[in-house]
Motif scaffolding. Structure first.
Motif, PDB file in Angstrom:
ATOM      1  N   GLY A 267      18.949   6.630  -4.879  1.00 46.24           N
ATOM      2  CA  GLY A 267      18.182   7.300  -3.752  1.00 46.24           C
ATOM      3  C   GLY A 267      16.755   7.196  -3.795  1.00 46.24           C
ATOM      4  O   GLY A 267      16.266   7.037  -2.730  1.00 46.24           O
ATOM      5  N   ASP A 268      16.039   7.355  -4.981  1.00 47.24           N
ATOM      6  CA  ASP A 268      14.594   7.083  -4.930  1.00 47.24           C
ATOM      7  C   ASP A 268      14.130   5.994  -4.547  1.00 47.24           C
ATOM      8  O   ASP A 268      13.285   5.635  -3.519  1.00 47.24           O
ATOM      9  N   HIS A 269      14.837   4.787  -5.032  1.00 47.06           N
ATOM     10  CA  HIS A 269      14.278   3.470  -4.622  1.00 47.06           C
ATOM     11  C   HIS A 269      14.657   3.320  -3.408  1.00 47.06           C
ATOM     12  O   HIS A 269      13.487   2.862  -2.644  1.00 47.06           O
ATOM     13  N   ASN A 270      15.800   3.677  -2.603  1.00 42.83           N
ATOM     14  CA  ASN A 270      15.912   3.222  -1.183  1.00 42.83           C
ATOM     15  C   ASN A 270      15.005   4.269  -0.453  1.00 42.83           C
ATOM     16  O   ASN A 270      14.429   3.688   0.617  1.00 42.83           O
ATOM     17  N   LEU A 271      14.657   5.264  -0.972  1.00 45.97           N
ATOM     18  CA  LEU A 271      13.811   6.193  -0.153  1.00 45.97           C
ATOM     19  C   LEU A 271      12.231   5.613  -0.026  1.00 45.97           C
ATOM     20  O   LEU A 271      11.599   5.404   0.993  1.00 45.97           O
ATOM     21  N   GLU A 272      11.791   5.175  -1.368  1.00 43.00           N
ATOM     22  CA  GLU A 272      10.621   4.471  -1.458  1.00 43.00           C
ATOM     23  C   GLU A 272      10.544   3.338  -0.748  1.00 43.00           C
ATOM     24  O   GLU A 272       9.630   3.230  -0.174  1.00 43.00           O
TER      25      GLU A 272
ATOM     26  N   THR B  75       6.710  13.086  -6.726  1.00 38.09           N
ATOM     27  CA  THR B  75       7.275  14.069  -6.826  1.00 38.09           C
ATOM     28  C   THR B  75       8.637  14.176  -5.806  1.00 38.09           C
ATOM     29  O   THR B  75       9.741  14.523  -6.243  1.00 38.09           O
ATOM     30  N   VAL B  76       8.482  13.768  -4.656  1.00 37.34           N
ATOM     31  CA  VAL B  76       9.330  13.760  -3.523  1.00 37.34           C
ATOM     32  C   VAL B  76      10.793  12.714  -4.229  1.00 37.34           C
ATOM     33  O   VAL B  76      11.655  13.078  -4.105  1.00 37.34           O
ATOM     34  N   LEU B  77       9.936  11.555  -4.764  1.00 37.52           N
ATOM     35  CA  LEU B  77      10.792  10.496  -5.001  1.00 37.52           C
ATOM     36  C   LEU B  77      11.732  10.693  -6.585  1.00 37.52           C
ATOM     37  O   LEU B  77      12.629  10.621  -6.593  1.00 37.52           O
ATOM     38  N   SER B  78      10.927  11.530  -7.296  1.00 37.58           N
ATOM     39  CA  SER B  78      11.601  12.148  -8.558  1.00 37.58           C
ATOM     40  C   SER B  78      12.406  13.222  -8.451  1.00 37.58           C
ATOM     41  O   SER B  78      13.258  13.307  -9.144  1.00 37.58           O
ATOM     42  N   GLY B  79      12.376  13.668  -7.254  1.00 38.15           N
ATOM     43  CA  GLY B  79      13.251  15.116  -7.061  1.00 38.15           C
ATOM     44  C   GLY B  79      14.657  14.596  -6.571  1.00 38.15           C
ATOM     45  O   GLY B  79      15.417  15.380  -6.298  1.00 38.15           O
ATOM     46  N   ILE B  80      14.893  13.358  -6.332  1.00 35.14           N
ATOM     47  CA  ILE B  80      16.037  13.099  -5.605  1.00 35.14           C
ATOM     48  C   ILE B  80      17.059  12.659  -6.734  1.00 35.14           C
ATOM     49  O   ILE B  80      16.642  12.042  -7.730  1.00 35.14           O
ATOM     50  N   GLY B  81      18.176  13.148  -6.690  1.00 34.44           N
ATOM     51  CA  GLY B  81      19.005  13.067  -7.763  1.00 34.44           C
ATOM     52  C   GLY B  81      19.298  11.578  -8.322  1.00 34.44           C
ATOM     53  O   GLY B  81      18.837  11.203  -9.420  1.00 34.44           O
ATOM     54  N   SER B  82      19.855  10.702  -7.722  1.00 34.90           N
ATOM     55  CA  SER B  82      20.301   9.249  -8.155  1.00 34.90           C
ATOM     56  C   SER B  82      18.818   8.522  -8.046  1.00 34.90           C
ATOM     57  O   SER B  82      18.216   8.423  -7.066  1.00 34.90           O
TER      58      SER B  82
ATOM     59  N   ILE C  37       0.786  -1.155   0.008  1.00 34.67           N
ATOM     60  CA  ILE C  37       0.076  -0.024   0.103  1.00 34.67           C
ATOM     61  C   ILE C  37       0.900   1.242  -0.065  1.00 34.67           C
ATOM     62  O   ILE C  37       0.701   2.299  -0.568  1.00 34.67           O
ATOM     63  N   GLY C  38       2.021   1.099   0.721  1.00 44.68           N
ATOM     64  CA  GLY C  38       3.110   2.397   0.664  1.00 44.68           C
ATOM     65  C   GLY C  38       3.481   2.764  -0.805  1.00 44.68           C
ATOM     66  O   GLY C  38       3.505   3.750  -1.172  1.00 44.68           O
ATOM     67  N   HIS C  39       3.823   1.367  -1.431  1.00 45.02           N
ATOM     68  CA  HIS C  39       4.137   1.796  -2.899  1.00 45.02           C
ATOM     69  C   HIS C  39       3.041   2.225  -3.596  1.00 45.02           C
ATOM     70  O   HIS C  39       3.054   3.412  -4.376  1.00 45.02           O
ATOM     71  N   TYR C  40       1.999   1.780  -3.492  1.00 44.82           N
ATOM     72  CA  TYR C  40       0.664   2.387  -4.168  1.00 44.82           C
ATOM     73  C   TYR C  40       0.796   3.860  -4.002  1.00 44.82           C
ATOM     74  O   TYR C  40       0.446   4.482  -4.993  1.00 44.82           O
ATOM     75  N   LEU C  41       0.755   4.373  -2.565  1.00 44.69           N
ATOM     76  CA  LEU C  41       0.394   5.870  -2.214  1.00 44.69           C
ATOM     77  C   LEU C  41       1.212   6.433  -3.200  1.00 44.69           C
ATOM     78  O   LEU C  41       1.383   7.568  -3.672  1.00 44.69           O
ATOM     79  N   GLN C  42       2.745   6.052  -2.859  1.00 42.78           N
ATOM     80  CA  GLN C  42       3.624   6.673  -3.245  1.00 42.78           C
ATOM     81  C   GLN C  42       3.918   6.999  -4.893  1.00 42.78           C
ATOM     82  O   GLN C  42       4.617   7.825  -5.458  1.00 42.78           O
ATOM     83  N   GLN C  43       3.302   5.927  -5.465  1.00 40.42           N
ATOM     84  CA  GLN C  43       3.584   5.907  -6.775  1.00 40.42           C
ATOM     85  C   GLN C  43       2.244   6.500  -7.600  1.00 40.42           C
ATOM     86  O   GLN C  43       2.406   6.972  -8.822  1.00 40.42           O
ATOM     87  N   THR C  44       1.269   6.838  -6.964  1.00 36.66           N
ATOM     88  CA  THR C  44       0.005   7.398  -7.590  1.00 36.66           C
ATOM     89  C   THR C  44      -0.290   8.838  -6.858  1.00 36.66           C
ATOM     90  O   THR C  44      -1.185   9.393  -7.646  1.00 36.66           O
ATOM     91  N   ASP C  45       0.143   9.082  -5.711  1.00 35.55           N
ATOM     92  CA  ASP C  45      -0.124  10.614  -5.523  1.00 35.55           C
ATOM     93  C   ASP C  45       0.886  11.346  -6.044  1.00 35.55           C
ATOM     94  O   ASP C  45       2.190  11.186  -5.764  1.00 35.55           O
TER      95      ASP C  45
END
Ligand SMILES: [Zn+2]
Length: 323
Positions: free
Chosen positions: A155-160, A145-152, A132-140
Motif C-alpha cells: 500500500g505504501d509503495h503504491n501510494l508513493e 509519515t503518511v506513507l509509513s502509516g499505511i498498513g501493508s 522529485i516526488g520521491h525525494y519530497l515524500q522520503q525526506t519530508d
C-alpha cells in the motif's frame, strides 16, 4: 504569475475531480489527493520559483534545488545501482528510468538521476518530476509519515508511486496552463492535440509532455462522463503499416472522467467508428454527435497527432439528459 495561483488552481481542480467520484475507494483517493497537494505546497513554499521552472524549463530545478538534492542527467543507470536503490519510473512502457537515492548521512547529498538519451525531452521532464516526488515524500517528515502509516508495505509503495505520477502530471500541466489553452472551450480531441503540440513548439520545447501523460491529464477536464483515449499504431512511413494503419491501432491509454485508466483491451464500437470517419476524411479531425435512446447526448471527436508513430486522440463525452 503569483505563486499562490499554482497550488490554489491545482487544489480546486483535484478536489473537484475526486468530489465527483463516488467509488468505495474514496478514502484512498482522498489520501492520494492530500499527499499530492502537500507535495506541491512543499515544493512551492521551499522554492517560490517552482511553478515558473515547471512551465519554462523543469531542468532549472536542478540549479535551484542544488543545496538539498543533486540532480543529474545520465546516459544510463546501471543495473547495479538500480538493484541497490530500486526506484524506477517508466511513464509509458518505453523503459525510461529515473532514480532517487536518499543521502546515507549528513555528509552526503540526496541524489536524483534521470536517464537521458538527448532525443525526447517529454520523458525526461516527467521522469525528473516523478523522482522529485520521491525525494519530497522520503525526506519530508509529514509526507513520509503518511506513507509509513499505511498498513501493508505494498500500500505504501503504491501510494508513493501514484503520488509521484500525479505530482509530475499536475506540476507539468497545472490547471491554469490547461485552461489557458482551452480558452473556455470544452475538451475535444482537437484541444487535446493542441495541448500536446503546444509543448513541442520550439520555443517551449522543454515543457514537452508525452501523449499518454496529456491524455490522462485531460480527462480531469471532462465536465461529464466520458473518456480520453490515445491510440497508437506502427511507425509512420512503413508502407505496410500505412496501409494497415487503422486496423493495427492499439489502446495506449483510455482515461475515464474521474481518473480510472485502462491500458489494454479492444477499441469500442464508437472508437472504431471515429477511426473510420477519420480515414474517410483523409486524416482531418472529425467530430460526431448523436442522441442515445435514453436521451444521453454523445459527442465524439478524433484528431491525428503528428509524429514518428501513428497516434490518435479520441474524446467521447456523454451528457445525461436534462431532467
Ligand atoms: Zn517511482
Amino acid at each position: 504569475m503569483p505563486t499562490s495561483s499554482f497550488s490554489g488552481d491545482l487544489r480546486a481542480g483535484v478536489h473537484g475531480r475526486f468530489a465527483a467520484r463516488a467509488h468505495r475507494d474514496d478514502s484512498d483517493a482522498q489520501k492520494l489527493n492530500d499527499q499530492v497537494m502537500r507535495m506541491l505546497d512543499l515544493a512551492t513554499s521551499r522554492h517560490p520559483e517552482f511553478e515558473q521552472d515547471c512551465l519554462s524549463d523543469p531542468w532549472r530545478i536542478a540549479e535551484h534545488w542544488r543545496e538539498e538534492v543533486r540532480i543529474e542527467r545520465v546516459g544510463s543507470i546501471t543495473e547495479q545501482v538500480l538493484n541497490r536503490f530500486g526506484s524506477v519510473v517508466d511513464d509509458d512502457g518505453s523503459g525510461v528510468i529515473g532514480l532517487f537515492s536518499a543521502a546515507r548521512s549528513r555528509r552526503w547529498r540526496h541524489r536524483i538521476q534521470v536517464q537521458f538519451k538527448g532525443e525526447y525531452d517529454a520523458r525526461s521532464n516527467f521522469t525528473l518530476m516523478h523522482e522529485i516526488g520521491h525525494y519530497l515524500q522520503q525526506t519530508d517528515d509529514e509526507l513520509a509519515t503518511v506513507l509509513s502509516g499505511i498498513g501493508s508495505q505494498n500500500g505504501d509503495h503504491n501510494l508513493e508511486e501514484t503520488a509521484c505520477n500525479r505530482f509530475a502530471s499536475l506540476a507539468l500541466l497545472p490547471d491554469s496552463y490547461v485552461t489557458g489553452i482551452l480558452q473556455g472551450h470544452p475538451v475535444d480531441a482537437i484541444a487535446v492535440n493542441r495541448l500536446f503540440d503546444r509543448g513541442r513548439s520550439s520555443s517551449l520545447r522543454s515543457v514537452r509532455v508525452s501523449r499518454p501523460v496529456v491524455a490522462r491529464r485531460m480527462a480531469d477536464f471532462l465536465q461529464c462522463p466520458g473518456t480520453v483515449t490515445l491510440l497508437q499504431g506502427g511507425r509512420r512511413g512503413d508502407r505496410r503499416v500505412e496501409e494497415a494503419r487503422f486496423d493495427e491501432c492499439r489502446i495506449n491509454v483510455r482515461t475515464h472522467a474521474g481518473g480510472m485508466a485502462e491500458y489494454e483491451g479492444d477499441l469500442t464500437d464508437l472508437e472504431r467508428d471515429m477511426l473510420e470517419r477519420l480515414r474517410k476524411g483523409e486524416g482531418k479531425p472529425q467530430s460526431h454527435e448523436f442522441t442515445k435512446p435514453d436521451g444521453t447526448r454523445v459527442r465524439a471527436s478524433i484528431a491525428e497527432s503528428r509524429g514518428r508513430y501513428l497516434s490518435y486522440f479520441i474524446v467521447i463525452k456523454e451528457e445525461p439528459p436534462r431532467s
